[in-house]
Design a protein around this motif. Structure first.
Motif, mmCIF file in Angstrom:
data_model
loop_
_atom_site.group_PDB
_atom_site.id
_atom_site.type_symbol
_atom_site.label_atom_id
_atom_site.label_comp_id
_atom_site.label_asym_id
_atom_site.label_seq_id
_atom_site.Cartn_x
_atom_site.Cartn_y
_atom_site.Cartn_z
ATOM 1 N N PRO C 328 28.279 -21.535 62.571
ATOM 2 C CA PRO C 328 28.304 -22.556 61.532
ATOM 3 C C PRO C 328 29.053 -22.088 60.290
ATOM 4 N N ALA C 329 29.689 -23.039 59.604
ATOM 5 C CA ALA C 329 30.499 -22.716 58.448
ATOM 6 C C ALA C 329 29.698 -22.026 57.356
ATOM 7 N N SER C 335 28.021 -14.163 54.518
ATOM 8 C CA SER C 335 28.661 -12.956 55.040
ATOM 9 C C SER C 335 30.156 -13.074 54.794
ATOM 10 N N ASP C 336 30.900 -12.061 55.150
ATOM 11 C CA ASP C 336 32.340 -12.095 54.940
ATOM 12 C C ASP C 336 33.069 -12.672 56.151
ATOM 13 N N TYR C 337 32.348 -13.224 57.042
ATOM 14 C CA TYR C 337 32.940 -13.782 58.262
ATOM 15 C C TYR C 337 33.726 -15.037 57.926
ATOM 16 N N HIS C 338 34.901 -15.159 58.540
ATOM 17 C CA HIS C 338 35.663 -16.400 58.389
ATOM 18 C C HIS C 338 35.542 -17.173 59.682
ATOM 19 N N CYS C 339 34.951 -18.331 59.581
ATOM 20 C CA CYS C 339 34.646 -19.081 60.796
ATOM 21 C C CYS C 339 35.913 -19.591 61.452
ATOM 22 N N ILE C 340 35.869 -19.681 62.760
ATOM 23 C CA ILE C 340 36.985 -20.170 63.555
ATOM 24 C C ILE C 340 36.722 -21.638 63.861
ATOM 25 N N TYR C 428 19.441 -13.916 62.550
ATOM 26 C CA TYR C 428 19.788 -13.176 61.325
ATOM 27 C C TYR C 428 21.155 -13.665 60.880
ATOM 28 N N MET C 429 21.595 -13.220 59.696
ATOM 29 C CA MET C 429 22.804 -13.802 59.131
ATOM 30 C C MET C 429 24.027 -12.987 59.510
ATOM 31 N N ASP C 430 24.431 -13.144 60.760
ATOM 32 C CA ASP C 430 25.606 -12.442 61.237
ATOM 33 C C ASP C 430 26.122 -13.224 62.437
ATOM 34 N N PRO C 431 27.457 -13.343 62.570
ATOM 35 C CA PRO C 431 27.972 -14.155 63.685
ATOM 36 C C PRO C 431 27.494 -13.660 65.041
ATOM 37 N N MET C 432 27.140 -12.380 65.127
ATOM 38 C CA MET C 432 26.707 -11.821 66.402
ATOM 39 C C MET C 432 25.547 -12.629 67.000
ATOM 40 N N ARG C 470 35.019 -5.110 62.150
ATOM 41 C CA ARG C 470 33.993 -5.631 63.046
ATOM 42 C C ARG C 470 34.027 -7.164 63.035
ATOM 43 N N LEU C 471 34.053 -7.747 61.851
ATOM 44 C CA LEU C 471 34.047 -9.205 61.759
ATOM 45 C C LEU C 471 35.327 -9.799 62.346
ATOM 46 N N GLU C 472 36.444 -9.071 62.186
ATOM 47 C CA GLU C 472 37.697 -9.564 62.765
ATOM 48 C C GLU C 472 37.615 -9.584 64.287
ATOM 49 N N THR C 473 36.978 -8.560 64.827
ATOM 50 C CA THR C 473 36.792 -8.525 66.280
ATOM 51 C C THR C 473 35.948 -9.717 66.734
#
Lengths: 321, 324, 529
Positions: C328-329, C335-340, C428-432, C470-473
Motif C-alpha cells: 500500500p502507498a 518507511s523509505d520504500y517507494h511503492c511500485i 509490521y511496517m515494512d514491505p517484506m 535492501r528496499l531497492e531489492t
C-alpha cells in the motif's frame, strides 16, 4: 439375597419403574453413541481444517499442531481415541479457544444457556398452559380470542424476527432492558421471551385443544352429573387428560429451545453454549462441537425420559405394561 | 303414589348457527316416586336430552322451555340456573351408557367416589371413605377396599358400571336416571345390572328412570313405560299394558323387534322398515307416518293429539284396536 | 379481565427491567474488539484482536508510538546497534511483573527461545528468524545455546543477527517477542483466570468470558503506571459487526474497530467516524495452474480491465485508494520504500493482451469461477469486478461464495476455479510483510506462482546490510509481481474505519498505518455520559 427374589417381592409399580429406568438407560447409551459417531464423522467430512485462517500457519507449525491433536491419524482411530477420552470424562481441548478445554467452556457457557432455556420453558409453560386451559374453559370468550392471537403470532413469528423486534421496542425505544449481554437477572427477560414464544404458542394450542377434547368426554359429563364444582372438574378431572399432549410436547419443546438458543444467544450476545455450536462449526473446532452436541443429546434424552416418566406417573394405564 | 318429577309441555331446541333444531317437542311426563320408569326410543328420539335437561347437563346451545319442570316441588329450571349442584348428584343421580368412558381414567376409584360424597354430604375425608366403602358394598362390588385403590382400567366392565352407579348414588339422591346403563355390556351383565337397579329400588325406595332403546330390557324391570318418537311421547302406559296391548303402531313395531333377553344379543331396532326421521325434518303430521303401515293421508297432515284414558295415553290417529 | 392480565404482564416486565445492571464507571474504557481471541499466549497470538489485547497485557522491549506506530523505548530504556547493525544491545529499565517479580533480560531470552521451540508451534515464529541461529534451532539443526540471544546480566539483552534487520525494533513490540512470566507454562488457567495471570503490561487480566468479553484492570506494578489513567478496560468480543455497531449506538462501547461496509454512507460526515490509511491490501488471486490464467498475458489483461477507481468511488466510499501495486502507498509514509504501481486501467490494451494470448475478444475463453468467502461486503466488490471483466474482456465469470473454511481449503489446495478474493494486513511496517507471502514456499501464496528470481530477490533483501539497497531489492521483487507476472491483481488499499465516541475518548487515540491503539495512552473524559 437373590436379586430375582427381591424383584419378585416388589410392588408392580416399583417393578415398572426399575424396568423403565433400565430400559431407558440402555436406550440413552445407544442414542448417545450413535449421535457421537454421526457428528464425529460428519464434522470431519466438512472441507477445511481447524487451523486454516486468513494467515496460514507455516507448514512445519501446522504439522506439529496436527500431530498434537492426532488429526493425521486414520479417522476411525481418532474416533476411538475420542471415545476413550470421553469415557474418562475428557472432552478434549478447544481448537478455537486454545486457552480453554471444552469442559472449561461448557462450565462457563452452560449456566447461561440453562438460565435462558429454563426461563424460556417456564415462560412457555407458565403462560401457555393456564392461558390454554382458560381459553378452553370459556370457549370463544375474550381470553380465548386473545389466546388465539398469541398462538398465531407465536407460531408465525420466528425467534430471529421476534428477538430483534424485542430489542428494538423494549431496549432501544422504551429503554427497559439492555439490548444484549447477561449481567443482571433482568437481562434474562427478553431472550427468554424470544426463545419461549414459539413453544408457548404450541403449548397454548395443545392445552386448549386437549382441554376441549377432554371436556367433551363422557367422564367430564359424568363428573358434572355428580354435581362437582366447575373448578374441580376443570383441574382434577380435565387437566390430567388435557396436559398429556402438552407433556408429550415438552421433549420437542426442549429441543426447540435448545436449537433456538443458537440464534437467540447471538441476537442478545449471550455467551452460552448455543454460540459454541455456531462458532465451533464455523471454526471446525471439532472437540467443542462434539462436546456441546453430546451434552445437548444427553439433555434431550434425559428430558424425554423425564417426560415419559411424568406421563406414566399421570396416566395409570401406561404403567400397566 | 305421588310424582317425584313432573314434566309438562317441555320443548328443547338446539341452536345451530342461524337455524335451530327441536329435539324434544311438547313432552309431558310424570315419574312416580319409587317406581322404575322405562323411557324407550331410538337414538335421536330425544330421550337422553329430556333427562339431561332435568339436571341441566345440556350443552349451552340448547334452549329448554317448559310449562312446568318440577322435582319434589322444586322448580328445576330456576334451581338449575341458581345452583345446579344442589340437584345434580345430590337429588338426581345419573349414570351413562359407557361406564368405561364415564369413569375418569386418571383417578382412583376411591377418589371418584369420595369426592362426590365430600361435595354433597359435607363430611370428612375418612367419613367420605367409609361412605364410599358402603356405596360399593351396596352395588355388590366384591372387595370394596381393594377396588377403592384401583384405577378404572383395572376393573371389569360390569364392575365399572356398578361403580358408576355407586358414585351416582353416594349422596343418596331420590331419583336415578340410568341412560342406557347396560348397552355396552353383554346380556348376562345386563341382567345383573337390571337386578341391581331393581334391588336398589326395593331397598331404598329409589325412583329410577331407565332410558333405553331396548324395549325388552325395559320390560324386564319397568313399572311404567314411555315411548318416544322424534321428540314426542307417542305412548305411555303401565309396562304390562304396553306389552300386552300396545296402542301405537310404533310401540307394536318395537315389540316385534325384541330379541329374547336370554340368548343372543339384541339385534338392531331397524327391523322396522325405514329410518327414524332426523329431528330437523319433522314439520307437520305424525312423524312416524312414513314408516307406519296404518298411516293414511290424514296422518301426514295433522299432528295427532294425545288421548288419555284408563291410566294410559297415546298419540295416534289410528291406534291399534281402535280401527273402524 | 384479559386487559388486566395483559397489564400484569407488562408490570412484571417493568419490574424486571427495574433491576437493571449498574452503569460502568467513568474511568472504564469499553471497546468492541471484534472476534474472540484464540489465545492470550503471546507465542500463539496472530489476529488483530489478539494483538490489541496483548498491547495492554504485555510489553516488549519496545512499544508502538500511538501516532505513528513506530517503535519507542519500553522495557528497554535504550538500545544500541553494534557491529554495523549485526548486534543489538538492549538496556532494560527496572520493571516488575504484576506479581512484583523483576522483569529480567533472561525472561526475554527464555520467552523468545520458547517461541522458537518447535513444540510451542508459534504461528509467527518466522518473525524471529533473522536472529542468528534461530531458524536452525527451530528446525532442529542447531542446539539451543547457538541461538544469538544472550543475557549477560539481569538488565542487559544482546541479540546477534546474521544480517542487520531494520524491522527488528518494531518486531520487539509485536506479540511473539513480548516476555512471558516463567510460571506461565506450569500454571493452569494462566491466560483465563485473573488470579493466575502475571503480566508486565499496563493492564492485567481481571475477567475472561469466552465469546463475551475480556476485562482488564490497571497494573499497579507497571513501570509507567503513573501515566496510565484508565482504571479498567472491557473488550467485547463479537462476530457480528452489526452487533458491535448497535452496542456503540446504545452507549455500551466507546470504540468499535470496524463496521459493515454497507453503512459507509450513513456514517460519512459523522463526528464519530474516523478513517485513515491502513497497511492492508484487497486483491484477487489467480490460480496460475489453471487455464486461462496459466498465461501471464491473460492475468495482465484482467489486471488492466478492472476499473479500481470506480469500485472505490461507487462501493467503498470511505476514501480507499485504488491499488495497482501490492504494497500500500501509505508504506511510503512510514518507511523509505517507494511503492511500485502496476499498469493502470486500460481496457484497450487489455483486449490486445487477451488476443495475443489467443483469445481475441474473449472467444475461446473457458468460463471462469470467481470464488470468495461469504460476506456481503466482498460480494459487492466481486460483482463489480465480474461486470467489468465481462464488459471489457467478454470473459464469462461465475461468482461462487463459499463458507470461509471451505474457501481457505480450496485456496490452499489450488482448487478454486481461477479467481479468488484475498486480503493481507501488515504485521509490521515494512514491505517484506506483504512481499513475503508470494514467495514460492509461503503457505499464504495460494496462487501456484513460483518464481525463482522473485524468491532470490527476497533472500537477497534479507541478507542485505544496507537499508537503502535492501528496499531497492524489494522494489525489484514487487515489480515482478505487479508489472510482469501478475500472480495477483491488487484492487484497493484499505482504510481503517473506526467508530470513536469522542465525548468519552478525549485523548491518546490516534489512527496509524497498523491500525493499533495502545490503550495505555488513551484518555477518557472524567465524567461519563
Amino acid at each position: 439375597m437373590d436379586p430375582a427374589r427381591i424383584i419378585g417381592k416388589m410392588t408392580p409399580a416399583a417393578r415398572f419403574w426399575i424396568r423403565f429406568a433400565a430400559r431407558r438407560a440402555a436406550r440413552a447409551l445407544i442414542v448417545i453413541f450413535i449421535v457421537a459417531a454421526a457428528s464425529f464423522f460428519l464434522l470431519r467430512a466438512a472441507p477445511g481444517g481447524p487451523f486454516s485462517g486468513d494467515r496460514a500457519l507455516p507448514p512445519s507449525i501446522l504439522r506439529i499442531v496436527e500431530e498434537r491433536y492426532r488429526l493425521n491419524d486414520p479417522i476411525y482411530l481418532q474416533f476411538f481415541h475420542y471415545l476413550q477420552n470421553l469415557l474418562r470424562g475428557d472432552l478434549g481441548p478447544s481448537f478455537r479457544n486454545a486457552d480453554f478445554t471444552v469442559q472449561d467452556l461448557i462450565a462457563i457457557g452452560l449456566p447461561k444457556t440453562a438460565a435462558i432455556g429454563a426461563c424460556a420453558l417456564l415462560f412457555a409453560i407458565g403462560i401457555g398452559l393456564p392461558l390454554g386451559v382458560a381459553a378452553a374453559a370459556r370457549r370463544s370468550g375474550a381470553i380465548d380470542r386473545i389466546a388465539g392471537g398469541i398462538a398465531v403470532a407465536g407460531l408465525a413469528v420466528p425467534n430471529f424476527v421476534l428477538g430483534p423486534f424485542l430489542v428494538m421496542f423494549f431496549s432501544l425505544i422504551l429503554h427497559w432492558f439492555e439490548p444484549g449481554g447477561l449481567e443482571a437477572p433482568a437481562d434474562l427477560v427478553l431472550p427468554a421471551v424470544a426463545l419461549g414464544m414459539g413453544p408457548l404458542a404450541v403449548i397454548l394450542r395443545l392445552a386448549r385443544a386437549g382441554m376441549l377434547d377432554v371436556l367433551s368426554l363422557d367422564y367430564i359429563q359424568f363428573a358434572r352429573a355428580k354435581g362437582l364444582r366447575e373448578r374441580t372438574i376443570l383441574f382434577r378431572h380435565a387437566l390430567p387428560g388435557a396436559i398429556s399432549p402438552v407433556l408429550t410436547y415438552l421433549g420437542p419443546a426442549c429441543a426447540a429451545i435448545l436449537a433456538g438458543s443458537l440464534v437467540v444467544e447471538s441476537i442478545f450476545s449471550i455467551p452460552g453454549i448455543g454460540g459454541y455450536v455456531v462458532r465451533g462449526a464455523a471454526n471446525r473446532d471439532y472437540p467443542l462441537v462434539m462436546g456441546v452436541v453430546l451434552l445437548g443429546t444427553a439433555f434431550l434424552v434425559i428430558m424425554n425420559t423425564i417426560v415419559d416418566a411424568l406421563y406414566a406417573a399421570i396416566d395409570p394405564r401406561i404403567r400397566r405394561s | 303414589m305421588s310424582a317425584i318429577l313432573t314434566i309438562e309441555h317441555l320443548n328443547i331446541e338446539y341452536e345451530t348457527g342461524a337455524s335451530s333444531v327441536k329435539v324434544v317437542r311438547d313432552v309431558s311426563l310424570q315419574i312416580e316416586e319409587g317406581s322404575i320408569t322405562g323411557v324407550v326410543g331410538e337414538s335421536g328420539s330425544g330421550k337422553s336430552s329430556l333427562f339431561r335437561a332435568a339436571i341441566g347437563l345440556l350443552p349451552p346451545s340448547a334452549r329448554v322451555e317448559a310449562k312446568q319442570l318440577q322435582f319434589n316441588g322444586v322448580d328445576l329450571i330456576q334451581q338449575l340456573r341458581r345452583n345446579p349442584r344442589a340437584i345434580r348428584g345430590r337429588r338426581i343421580g345419573m349414570v351413562f351408557q359407557d361406564a368405561t368412558a364415564s369413569l375418569n381414567p386418571y383417578l382412583r376409584i376411591g377418589t371418584q367416589l369420595a369426592e362426590s360424597a365430600a361435595e354433597h354430604l359435607n363430611i370428612s375425608k375418612t367419613a367420605a371413605r367409609e361412605r364410599a366403602l358402603d356405596a360399593l358394598a351396596e352395588v355388590a362390588v366384591p372387595d370394596p377396599p381393594g377396588v377403592l385403590r384401583r384405577f378404572p382400567h383395572e376393573l371389569s366392565g360390569g364392575q365399572r358400571q356398578r361403580v358408576a352407579i355407586a358414585i351416582a348414588l353416594i349422596a343418596n339422591p331420590e331419583l336415578l336416571v340410568a341412560d342406557e346403563p347396560t348397552t355396552a355390556l353383554d346380556p348376562i351383565l345386563q341382567l345383573q345390572i337390571i337386578q341391581l337397579l331393581k334391588s336398589l329400588r326395593a331397598r331404598r325406595g329409589l325412583s329410577i328412570v331407565l332410558i333405553s332403546h331396548d324395549l325388552g330390557l325395559v320390560a324386564a324391570c319397568a313399572d311404567r313405560v314411555a315411548v318416544l318418537y322424534a321428540g314426542r311421547v307417542v305412548e305411555e302406559a303401565d309396562a304390562r299394558a304396553i306389552f300386552t296391548n300396545p296402542r301405537h303402531p310404533y310401540t307394536r313395531a318395537l315389540l316385534t323387534s325384541i330379541a329374547p333377553l336370554r340368548g343372543e344379543r339384541p339385534r338392531r331396532l331397524c327391523a322396522i322398515d325405514g329410518h327414524p326421521p332426523s329431528p330437523a325434518s319433522v314439520d307437520a303430521g305424525c312423524a312416524f307416518a312414513p314408516r307406519c303401515s296404518n298411516a293414511t293421508d290424514e296422518c301426514s297432515l295433522q299432528i295427532p293429539v294425545v288421548e288419555s284414558s284408563g291410566g294410559r295415553r297415546h298419540a295416534c290417529l289410528h291406534p291399534i284396536g281402535d280401527r273402524p | 379481565m384479559a386487559a388486566v392480565r395483559f397489564l400484569c404482564i407488562l408490570l412484571a416486565f417493568a419490574a424486571a427491567a427495574a433491576c437493571r445492571r449498574a452503569p460502568d464507571a467513568a474511568s472504564t474504557l469499553r471497546f468492541h474488539n471484534m472476534s474472540e481471541p484464540r489465545t492470550l499466549d503471546p507465542a500463539g497470538a496472530i489476529s488483530v484482536a489478539e494483538k490489541n489485547l496483548l498491547l495492554a497485557l504485555c510489553e516488549g522491549l519496545t512499544s508502538l508510538d500511538p501516532r505513528t506506530a513506530r517503535p519507542v523505548p519500553a522495557v528497554a530504556s535504550r538500545y544500541t546497534a553494534l557491529d554495523g547493525g549485526r548486534t543489538l544491545q538492549f538496556d532494560l529499565r527496572e520493571c516488575r511483573w504484576s506479581n512484583g517479580d523483576p522483569v529480567t533480560a533472561s525472561n526475554f531470552r527464555d520467552s523468545w527461545l520458547r517461541v522458537l521451540e518447535p513444540a510451542t508451534a508459534s504461528p509467527l515464529v518466522n518473525l524471529l528468524f533473522s536472529i542468528r541461529g534461530a531458524r536452525a534451532f527451530h528446525e532442529g539443526r542447531a542446539p539451543r545455546d547457538q541461538v544469538g540471544i544472550a543475557a549477560p546480566d539481569t538488565r542487559t539483552l544482546i541479540v546477534r543477527f546474521d544480517h542487520p534487520d531494520p524491522r527488528f525494533l518494531q518486531l520487539c513490540a509485536s506479540s511473539p517477542l513480548v516476555p512471558v512470566h516463567p510460571r506461565a507454562a506450569a500454571t493452569a488457567g494462566f491466560y483465563t483466570r485473573a488470579e493466575a495471570f502475571i503480566g508486565n503490561g499496563p493492564f492485567v487480566l481481571a475477567e475472561r468470558t469466552p465469546n463475551l468479553r475480556i476485562v482488564m484492570i490497571k497494573n499497579r506494578s507497571y513501570w509507567d503506571a503513573s501515566n496510565v489513567t484508565i482504571e479498567k478496560i472491557v473488550a467485547w468480543s463479537t462476530d457480528s459487526k452489526q452487533a458491535a455497531v448497535d452496542a456503540f449506538r446504545g452507549g455500551q462501547s466507546d470504540w468499535v474497530d470496524d463496521f459493515p461496509a454497507g453503512q459507509a454512507s450513513s456514517w460519512l460526515g459523522s463526528a464519530e467516524l474516523s478513517t485513515s490509511p491502513y497497511l492492508a491490501t484487497f486483491f484477487v488471486r489467480f490460480n496460475t495452474h489453471k487455464k486461462p490464467f496459466d498465461d501471464r498475458r491473460v492475468r495482465e489483461a484482467v489486471h488492466r480491465a478492472i476499473d479500481r477507481a470506480a469500485i472505490c468511488r461507487g462501493i467503498l466510499k470511505l476514501g480507499q485508494r485504488p491499488a495497482t501495486g501490492f504494497v500500500p502507498a501509505c508504506m511510503e509514509t512510514v518507511s523509505d520504500y517507494h511503492c511500485i504501481s502496476g499498469p493502470d486501467f486500460d481496457p484497450v490494451r487489455a483486449r490486445e493482451l487477451l488476443a495475443e494470448a489467443g483469445y481475441p475478444d474473449g472467444s475461446g475463453l473457458p468460463p471462469v469461477e470467481f470464488q470468495y468467502d461469504t460476506n456481503e461486503d466482498y460480494k459487492k466488490i466481486c460483482e463489480a469486478i465480474q461486470a467489468m471483466l465481462r464488459e471489457n474482456l467478454n470473459m464469462r465469470i461465475y461468482l461462487i461464495n463459499k463458507e470461509k473454511k471451505v474457501h481457505l481449503d480450496d485456496e490452499e489446495n489450488l482448487r478454486y476455479g481461477g479467481l479468488s478474493r484475498g486480503s493481507w494486513i501488515a504485521d509490521y511496517m515494512d514491505p517484506m510483510t506483504f512481499l513475503e507471502i508470494l514467495a514460492g514456499d509461503s503457505p499464504d501464496n495460494r496462487t501456484g506462482f513460483q518464481c525463482k528470481e522473485y524468491d532470490e530477490l527476497l533472500e537477497r533483501a534479507r541478507a542485505e546490510g544496507d537499508p537503502k539497497a535492501r528496499l531497492e531489492t524489494l522494489q525489484k521483487a514487487e515489480e515482478i509481481l505487479v508489472r510482469r507476472e501478475f500472480p495477483i491483481t491488487p484492487i484497493y488499499e484499505y482504510v481503517k474505519q473506526t467508530l470513536v465516541d469522542r465525548k468519552r475518548i478525549v485523548g491518546g487515540f490516534y489512527e496509524n498505518p497498523l491500525g493499533v491503539h495502545p490503550m495505555k495512552w488513551i484518555r477518557l473524559a472524567s465524567s461519563g455520559k
